[in-house]
Design an enzyme around this catalytic site. Structure first.
Site, PDB file in Angstrom:
ATOM      1  N   LYS A 168       0.819  -1.215   0.000  1.00  0.00           N
ATOM      2  CA  LYS A 168       0.000   0.000   0.000  1.00  0.00           C
ATOM      3  C   LYS A 168       0.850   1.261   0.000  1.00  0.00           C
ATOM      4  O   LYS A 168       2.046   1.235   0.268  1.00  0.00           O
ATOM      5  CB  LYS A 168      -0.988  -0.044   1.163  1.00  0.00           C
ATOM      6  CG  LYS A 168      -2.069  -1.094   0.840  1.00  0.00           C
ATOM      7  CD  LYS A 168      -3.361  -0.882   1.515  1.00  0.00           C
ATOM      8  CE  LYS A 168      -4.390  -1.867   0.935  1.00  0.00           C
ATOM      9  NZ  LYS A 168      -5.348  -2.314   1.924  1.00  0.00           N
ATOM     10  N   ARG A 207      -3.653 -10.214   4.544  1.00  0.00           N
ATOM     11  CA  ARG A 207      -4.063 -10.164   3.123  1.00  0.00           C
ATOM     12  C   ARG A 207      -2.878  -9.627   2.327  1.00  0.00           C
ATOM     13  O   ARG A 207      -2.505  -8.469   2.490  1.00  0.00           O
ATOM     14  CB  ARG A 207      -5.286  -9.249   2.989  1.00  0.00           C
ATOM     15  CG  ARG A 207      -5.855  -9.165   1.575  1.00  0.00           C
ATOM     16  CD  ARG A 207      -7.040  -8.216   1.525  1.00  0.00           C
ATOM     17  NE  ARG A 207      -7.663  -8.206   0.207  1.00  0.00           N
ATOM     18  CZ  ARG A 207      -7.231  -7.464  -0.812  1.00  0.00           C
ATOM     19  NH1 ARG A 207      -6.175  -6.684  -0.672  1.00  0.00           N
ATOM     20  NH2 ARG A 207      -7.851  -7.518  -1.973  1.00  0.00           N
TER      21      ARG A 207
HETATM   22  N1  HH2 Z   1      -7.435  -3.799   0.433  1.00  0.00           N
HETATM   23  C1  HH2 Z   1      -7.786  -3.780  -0.871  1.00  0.00           C
HETATM   24  C2  HH2 Z   1      -8.928  -4.462  -1.328  1.00  0.00           C
HETATM   25  N2  HH2 Z   1      -9.683  -5.178  -0.475  1.00  0.00           N
HETATM   26  N3  HH2 Z   1     -10.124  -5.949   1.714  1.00  0.00           N
HETATM   27  C3  HH2 Z   1      -9.810  -5.980   3.018  1.00  0.00           C
HETATM   28  N4  HH2 Z   1     -10.568  -6.662   3.882  1.00  0.00           N
HETATM   29  N5  HH2 Z   1      -8.698  -5.317   3.513  1.00  0.00           N
HETATM   30  C4  HH2 Z   1      -7.889  -4.587   2.698  1.00  0.00           C
HETATM   31  O1  HH2 Z   1      -6.924  -3.978   3.206  1.00  0.00           O
HETATM   32  C5  HH2 Z   1      -8.205  -4.522   1.306  1.00  0.00           C
HETATM   33  C6  HH2 Z   1      -9.359  -5.224   0.835  1.00  0.00           C
HETATM   34  C7  HH2 Z   1      -6.946  -3.018  -1.839  1.00  0.00           C
HETATM   35  O2  HH2 Z   1      -5.923  -3.823  -2.376  1.00  0.00           O
HETATM   36  P1  HH2 Z   1      -6.021  -4.519  -3.820  1.00  0.00           P
HETATM   37  O3  HH2 Z   1      -7.179  -5.478  -3.856  1.00  0.00           O
HETATM   38  O4  HH2 Z   1      -4.731  -5.123  -4.158  1.00  0.00           O
HETATM   39  O5  HH2 Z   1      -6.235  -3.322  -4.820  1.00  0.00           O
HETATM   40  P2  HH2 Z   1      -7.480  -2.835  -5.680  1.00  0.00           P
HETATM   41  O6  HH2 Z   1      -8.541  -2.409  -4.722  1.00  0.00           O
HETATM   42  O7  HH2 Z   1      -6.937  -1.707  -6.499  1.00  0.00           O
HETATM   43  O8  HH2 Z   1      -7.960  -3.997  -6.519  1.00  0.00           O
END
Ligand code: HH2
Length: 283
Positions: free
Chosen positions: A224, A259
């Site tokens: 992040k 995660r």
């Molecule tokens: N972070 C993201 C998405 N979903 N869910 C939970 N529970 N906790 C998190 O910290 C979290 C989440 C963001 O990361 P990512 O899925 O890699 O990115 P994007 O939202 O751009 O797909």
């Protein structure tokens, strides 16, 4: 890990923390956007993460990066449902669906997912908590201030740790009132969701204060932007070592599920941490 084993494992604080591998079937996610939009590539990445030691895979069809726009249910289902079905059929592993919409969650559960990971904590779609209850699925409730479209414009708190704790308590109570199984809930402080660098650092610093809310904690610090800020590293793919440091800090301070995008690096670091006697320090 099988869906049946998942919740007993998470609840057993003597057992190692679990690693949830991130699989974004999207064109625009902040760190892996476009890499796994093709279903075959997505399934292959899911299998790879499992072979690297992931305990479950979190599959999403909508980016929630700062400034992102919502993706409708039909498109999220089109992106994720066949990937979930293929991965579960091939491996029998536990899969979570990263969505705020009941319709998407329903399709994912029908395809074999067993957890709904809702970054809105049940606020975006009134039907989601009831669906999770009816299907006896697992649920992750995450804190977010604002919405992905606007959340990083001016996040404001008086006491970020207390406010996130209060929010998670209230959303947990709402889930229980809807009939969700109390033994199948995870709480997540939502690193990067409506938070400045200082807010993220305060939450991670005081993570232990959030371990007493009645459900185990999940933390998603992987790649992040706060890590990018600390390291002066704009490329999310180059934030692996910083992400592993945040992961080890999180498990030391009570997180039961991590995660992460970089499964192998995290799993290896956790193995060394365990060999050294690493244990969660609870509140
Ligand atoms: N972070 C993201 C998405 N979903 N869910 C939970 N529970 N906790 C998190 O910290 C979290 C989440 C963001 O990361 P990512 O899925 O890699 O990115 P994007 O939202 O751009 O797909």
């Amino acid at each position: 890990m099988t869906p049946e084993a998942l919740w007993a494992w998470i609840a057993d604080c003597a057992a190692p923390p679990l690693v949830m591998g991130v699989l974004n079937v999207t064109p625009d996610s902040f760190s892996d956007g476009g890499a796994f939009l093709d279903a075959a590539a997505a399934v292959a990445r899911g299998m790879e993460m499992l072979s690297e030691g992931a305990d479950l895979v979190d599959i999403g069809g909508e980016s929630t990066r700062p400034g992102s726009k919502p993706v409708d249910a039909a498109e999220q289902i089109r992106r994720t449902q066949s990937v979930i079905a293929a991965l579960v059929r091939a491996t029998g592993c536990a899969v979570s669906i990263d969505t705020t919409l009941a319709e998407v969650a329903e399709a994912a559960l029908a395809a074999g997912a067993c957890v709904v990971n809702d970054i809105s904590a049940g606020r975006a779609d009134a039907g989601l908590l009831k669906l999770v209850a009816r299907r006896r699925a697992g649920l992750c409730l995450m804190h977010m201030q604002g919405t992905p479209a606007t959340m990083q414009q001016q996040p404001t708190y008086v006491d970020v740790v207390a406010e996130v704790g209060q929010f998670l308590s209230e959303r947990r109570a709402a889930a229980l009132a809807a009939g969700v199984d109390p033994a199948r809930i995870l709480l997540d402080p939502g690193i990067g969701f409506g938070k400045t660098l200082e807010h993220n650092l305060s939450l991670l610093h005081s993570l232990r204060d959030l371990t007493g809310l009645g459900s185990p904690l999940m933390v998603g610090a992987s790649r992040k932007s706060f890590i990018g800020r600390i390291l002066d590293q704009p490329d999310p793919g180059q934030r692996v070592h910083g992400s592993v440091a945040a992961a080890l800090w999180s498990v030391t301070n009570g997180a039961r599920v991590l995660r992460v995008h970089d499964v192998r690096a995290t799993v290896e670091a956790l193995r060394v941490w365990r060999a050294l006697g690493g244990e969660p320090a609870m509140a």
